[in-house]
Write a protein that holds these residues in place. Structure first.
Motif, PDB file in Angstrom:
ATOM      1  N   ALA A  67       0.848  -1.196   0.000  1.00  0.00           N
ATOM      2  CA  ALA A  67       0.000   0.000   0.000  1.00  0.00           C
ATOM      3  C   ALA A  67       0.879   1.240   0.000  1.00  0.00           C
ATOM      4  CB  ALA A  67      -0.922   0.007   1.216  1.00  0.00           C
ATOM      5  N   THR A  68       0.405   2.289  -0.655  1.00  0.00           N
ATOM      6  CA  THR A  68       1.107   3.572  -0.677  1.00  0.00           C
ATOM      7  C   THR A  68       0.262   4.602   0.058  1.00  0.00           C
ATOM      8  OG1 THR A  68       2.178   3.077  -2.785  1.00  0.00           O
ATOM      9  CG2 THR A  68       2.061   5.384  -2.147  1.00  0.00           C
ATOM     10  N   GLY A  69       0.907   5.345   0.914  1.00  0.00           N
ATOM     11  CA  GLY A  69       0.182   6.338   1.697  1.00  0.00           C
ATOM     12  C   GLY A  69       1.124   7.216   2.488  1.00  0.00           C
ATOM     13  N   VAL A  70       0.597   7.807   3.547  1.00  0.00           N
ATOM     14  CA  VAL A  70       1.353   8.754   4.361  1.00  0.00           C
ATOM     15  C   VAL A  70       1.263   8.340   5.825  1.00  0.00           C
ATOM     16  CG1 VAL A  70       1.574  11.167   5.066  1.00  0.00           C
ATOM     17  CG2 VAL A  70       0.872  10.606   2.733  1.00  0.00           C
ATOM     18  N   PHE A  71       2.407   8.314   6.493  1.00  0.00           N
ATOM     19  CA  PHE A  71       2.430   8.028   7.926  1.00  0.00           C
ATOM     20  C   PHE A  71       1.927   9.235   8.707  1.00  0.00           C
ATOM     21  CE2 PHE A  71       5.731   4.768   6.912  1.00  0.00           C
ATOM     22  CZ  PHE A  71       5.104   3.685   7.524  1.00  0.00           C
ATOM     23  N   GLY A  72       1.146   8.967   9.749  1.00  0.00           N
ATOM     24  CA  GLY A  72       0.749  10.027  10.657  1.00  0.00           C
ATOM     25  C   GLY A  72       1.898  10.415  11.565  1.00  0.00           C
ATOM     26  N   ALA A  73       1.776  11.572  12.188  1.00  0.00           N
ATOM     27  CA  ALA A  73       2.843  12.067  13.050  1.00  0.00           C
ATOM     28  C   ALA A  73       2.929  11.297  14.358  1.00  0.00           C
ATOM     29  CB  ALA A  73       2.634  13.555  13.329  1.00  0.00           C
ATOM     30  N   ASP A  74       1.809  10.735  14.812  1.00  0.00           N
ATOM     31  CA  ASP A  74       1.779  10.022  16.081  1.00  0.00           C
ATOM     32  C   ASP A  74       2.325   8.608  15.893  1.00  0.00           C
ATOM     33  OD1 ASP A  74       1.374   9.691  18.737  1.00  0.00           O
ATOM     34  OD2 ASP A  74      -0.821   9.681  18.653  1.00  0.00           O
ATOM     35  N   TYR A  75       2.727   8.004  16.981  1.00  0.00           N
ATOM     36  CA  TYR A  75       3.167   6.608  16.953  1.00  0.00           C
ATOM     37  C   TYR A  75       3.118   6.044  18.366  1.00  0.00           C
ATOM     38  CZ  TYR A  75       7.687   8.299  18.735  1.00  0.00           C
ATOM     39  OH  TYR A  75       8.673   8.889  19.485  1.00  0.00           O
ATOM     40  N   LEU A  76       3.066   4.728  18.445  1.00  0.00           N
ATOM     41  CA  LEU A  76       3.083   4.032  19.731  1.00  0.00           C
ATOM     42  C   LEU A  76       4.292   3.112  19.783  1.00  0.00           C
ATOM     43  CD1 LEU A  76      -0.706   3.081  20.002  1.00  0.00           C
ATOM     44  CD2 LEU A  76       0.460   5.092  20.948  1.00  0.00           C
ATOM     45  N   ARG A  77       4.793   2.899  21.001  1.00  0.00           N
ATOM     46  CA  ARG A  77       5.970   2.043  21.175  1.00  0.00           C
ATOM     47  C   ARG A  77       5.563   0.786  21.958  1.00  0.00           C
ATOM     48  NH1 ARG A  77      10.463   5.706  23.942  1.00  0.00           N
ATOM     49  NH2 ARG A  77       8.869   5.644  25.567  1.00  0.00           N
ATOM     50  N   VAL A  78       5.906  -0.373  21.407  1.00  0.00           N
ATOM     51  CA  VAL A  78       5.626  -1.654  22.062  1.00  0.00           C
ATOM     52  C   VAL A  78       6.950  -2.253  22.498  1.00  0.00           C
ATOM     53  CG1 VAL A  78       4.583  -3.924  21.845  1.00  0.00           C
ATOM     54  CG2 VAL A  78       3.585  -1.985  20.616  1.00  0.00           C
ATOM     55  N   LEU A  79       7.112  -2.464  23.781  1.00  0.00           N
ATOM     56  CA  LEU A  79       8.369  -2.973  24.322  1.00  0.00           C
ATOM     57  C   LEU A  79       8.575  -4.432  23.927  1.00  0.00           C
ATOM     58  CD1 LEU A  79      10.799  -2.312  26.192  1.00  0.00           C
ATOM     59  CD2 LEU A  79       9.435  -3.231  28.099  1.00  0.00           C
ATOM     60  N   VAL A  80       9.738  -4.727  23.363  1.00  0.00           N
ATOM     61  CA  VAL A  80      10.085  -6.090  22.975  1.00  0.00           C
ATOM     62  C   VAL A  80      11.528  -6.351  23.366  1.00  0.00           C
ATOM     63  CG1 VAL A  80       8.452  -6.228  21.061  1.00  0.00           C
ATOM     64  CG2 VAL A  80      10.759  -5.376  20.642  1.00  0.00           C
ATOM     65  N   SER A  81      11.896  -7.610  23.365  1.00  0.00           N
ATOM     66  CA  SER A  81      13.277  -7.998  23.647  1.00  0.00           C
ATOM     67  C   SER A  81      13.711  -9.022  22.619  1.00  0.00           C
ATOM     68  CB  SER A  81      13.396  -8.573  25.057  1.00  0.00           C
ATOM     69  OG  SER A  81      14.737  -8.965  25.331  1.00  0.00           O
ATOM     70  N   GLN A  82      14.859  -8.792  22.003  1.00  0.00           N
ATOM     71  CA  GLN A  82      15.419  -9.718  21.038  1.00  0.00           C
ATOM     72  C   GLN A  82      16.594 -10.460  21.644  1.00  0.00           C
ATOM     73  OE1 GLN A  82      15.946  -6.810  17.660  1.00  0.00           O
ATOM     74  NE2 GLN A  82      15.036  -8.516  16.518  1.00  0.00           N
ATOM     75  N   ARG A  83      16.639 -11.761  21.410  1.00  0.00           N
ATOM     76  CA  ARG A  83      17.727 -12.565  21.950  1.00  0.00           C
ATOM     77  C   ARG A  83      19.070 -12.063  21.421  1.00  0.00           C
ATOM     78  NH1 ARG A  83      17.092 -18.926  21.449  1.00  0.00           N
ATOM     79  NH2 ARG A  83      15.314 -18.340  22.764  1.00  0.00           N
ATOM     80  N   GLY A  84      19.972 -11.789  22.349  1.00  0.00           N
ATOM     81  CA  GLY A  84      21.305 -11.337  21.979  1.00  0.00           C
ATOM     82  C   GLY A  84      21.400  -9.851  21.687  1.00  0.00           C
ATOM     83  N   GLN A  85      20.255  -9.155  21.651  1.00  0.00           N
ATOM     84  CA  GLN A  85      20.277  -7.729  21.334  1.00  0.00           C
ATOM     85  C   GLN A  85      19.647  -6.863  22.414  1.00  0.00           C
ATOM     86  OE1 GLN A  85      19.121  -6.698  17.302  1.00  0.00           O
ATOM     87  NE2 GLN A  85      19.483  -8.792  16.602  1.00  0.00           N
ATOM     88  N   GLY A  86      18.899  -7.458  23.303  1.00  0.00           N
ATOM     89  CA  GLY A  86      18.306  -6.697  24.379  1.00  0.00           C
ATOM     90  C   GLY A  86      16.979  -6.063  24.017  1.00  0.00           C
ATOM     91  N   ALA A  87      16.614  -5.067  24.807  1.00  0.00           N
ATOM     92  CA  ALA A  87      15.292  -4.450  24.666  1.00  0.00           C
ATOM     93  C   ALA A  87      15.274  -3.423  23.540  1.00  0.00           C
ATOM     94  CB  ALA A  87      14.885  -3.794  25.974  1.00  0.00           C
ATOM     95  N   GLY A  88      14.086  -3.239  23.017  1.00  0.00           N
ATOM     96  CA  GLY A  88      13.841  -2.217  21.998  1.00  0.00           C
ATOM     97  C   GLY A  88      12.354  -1.946  21.931  1.00  0.00           C
ATOM     98  N   TYR A  89      11.961  -1.070  21.031  1.00  0.00           N
ATOM     99  CA  TYR A  89      10.547  -0.752  20.856  1.00  0.00           C
ATOM    100  C   TYR A  89      10.116  -1.056  19.423  1.00  0.00           C
ATOM    101  CZ  TYR A  89      10.679   1.946  25.230  1.00  0.00           C
ATOM    102  OH  TYR A  89      10.810   2.333  26.529  1.00  0.00           O
ATOM    103  N   ARG A  90       9.009  -1.771  19.287  1.00  0.00           N
ATOM    104  CA  ARG A  90       8.336  -1.824  17.994  1.00  0.00           C
ATOM    105  C   ARG A  90       7.607  -0.502  17.798  1.00  0.00           C
ATOM    106  NH1 ARG A  90       7.294  -6.344  14.883  1.00  0.00           N
ATOM    107  NH2 ARG A  90       7.938  -8.367  15.720  1.00  0.00           N
ATOM    108  N   VAL A  91       7.704   0.042  16.613  1.00  0.00           N
ATOM    109  CA  VAL A  91       7.065   1.323  16.303  1.00  0.00           C
ATOM    110  C   VAL A  91       5.779   1.050  15.523  1.00  0.00           C
ATOM    111  CG1 VAL A  91       7.299   3.535  15.150  1.00  0.00           C
ATOM    112  CG2 VAL A  91       9.287   2.490  16.264  1.00  0.00           C
ATOM    113  N   ILE A  92       4.664   1.442  16.084  1.00  0.00           N
ATOM    114  CA  ILE A  92       3.351   1.286  15.450  1.00  0.00           C
ATOM    115  C   ILE A  92       2.842   2.670  15.069  1.00  0.00           C
ATOM    116  CG2 ILE A  92       1.045   0.302  15.637  1.00  0.00           C
ATOM    117  CD1 ILE A  92       3.250  -1.766  16.050  1.00  0.00           C
TER     118      ILE A  92
END
Length: 223
Positions: A67-92
């Motif tokens: 799909a082609t479109g435009v991202f909104g300015a807002d976003y949410l962060r979902v806390l995740v952890s990757q093996r060997g890399q530690g914590a990060g946020y998924r960006v929604i």
């Protein structure tokens, strides 16, 4: 002597037969699960199609879309952890496309910093997905700090004012660094049937060994 051995022998053979049959059943389940996973992986990797008008989990789970479109300015962060890399946020992020607004999981970014803003049109290629990540132990989101602990699609959509439709991005037409796509795959689908089969076959071997030992003890006492 034979009379004293008959019931332990019957009990032992019956137990071994039951345990072996359970192991065989798990081997059959393993073959079935591997076929299911192969089918899902083929579906994930298929050529993308246009976003359906009314997608739902039962019909369109894992469907590749573009799909082609435009991202909104807002976003949410979902806390995740990757093996060997530690914590990060998924960006929604909300994504306006074709007169409608959906959710896009852009990928993972470090816990420090923020995702880039894209002013112009972006083409997103990915897969529809409705993750089942919420259970009785999932904490409520920390709205003040913009931290979520699961991809609860209806709740995320309500927060961002979009349809409850989530595309997991595997590719964007622009650089999204420091966000790195985390494409949907089958790694989160459990497939423990081989471990179960090994467990049942091991128990069968142990049961057989105990039976033989018991018969040997009975024979010794009666000689």
């Amino acid at each position: 002597m034979i009379g004293r051995m008959i019931w332990p022998l019957v009990f032992g053979i019956g137990g071994v037969a039951i345990l072996v049959s359970l192991g065989v059943w798990q081997v059959q389940r393993l073959a079935w699960k591997e076929a299911v996973l192969a089918e899902i992986e083929a579906e994930i990797a298929a050529p993308p199609v246009a976003l359906p008008q009314a997608p739902d989990a039962a019909t369109h789970g894992y469907l590749p879309v573009q799909a082609t479109g435009v991202f909104g300015a807002d976003y949410l962060r979902v806390l995740v952890s990757q093996r060997g890399q530690g914590a990060g946020y998924r960006v929604i992020s909300p994504f306006e496309t074709g007169g409608r607004s959906i959710l896009v999981d852009r990928g993972i970014m470090p816990t420090e910093g923020q995702p880039p803003a894209h002013a112009g049109p972006v083409t997103v290629t990915g897969n529809l997905h409705w993750p089942q990540e919420v259970d009785g132990f999932t904490p409520d989101p920390d709205i003040a700090r913009n931290i979520w602990y699961a991809r609860d699609v209806p709740a995320l959509a309500a927060r961002l004012g979009t349809e409850p439709v989530l595309v997991i991005a595997r590719e964007l037409s622009v650089s999204d660094a420091p966000v790195t796509p985390l494409p949907v795959d089958t790694s989160a689908i459990p497939n423990d049937h081989l471990n179960y089969a090994i467990t049942w076959f091991s128990l069968a071997a142990l049961w057989l060994g105990m039976t033989l030992y018991l018969l040997w003890r009975i024979r010794r006492r009666t000689v």
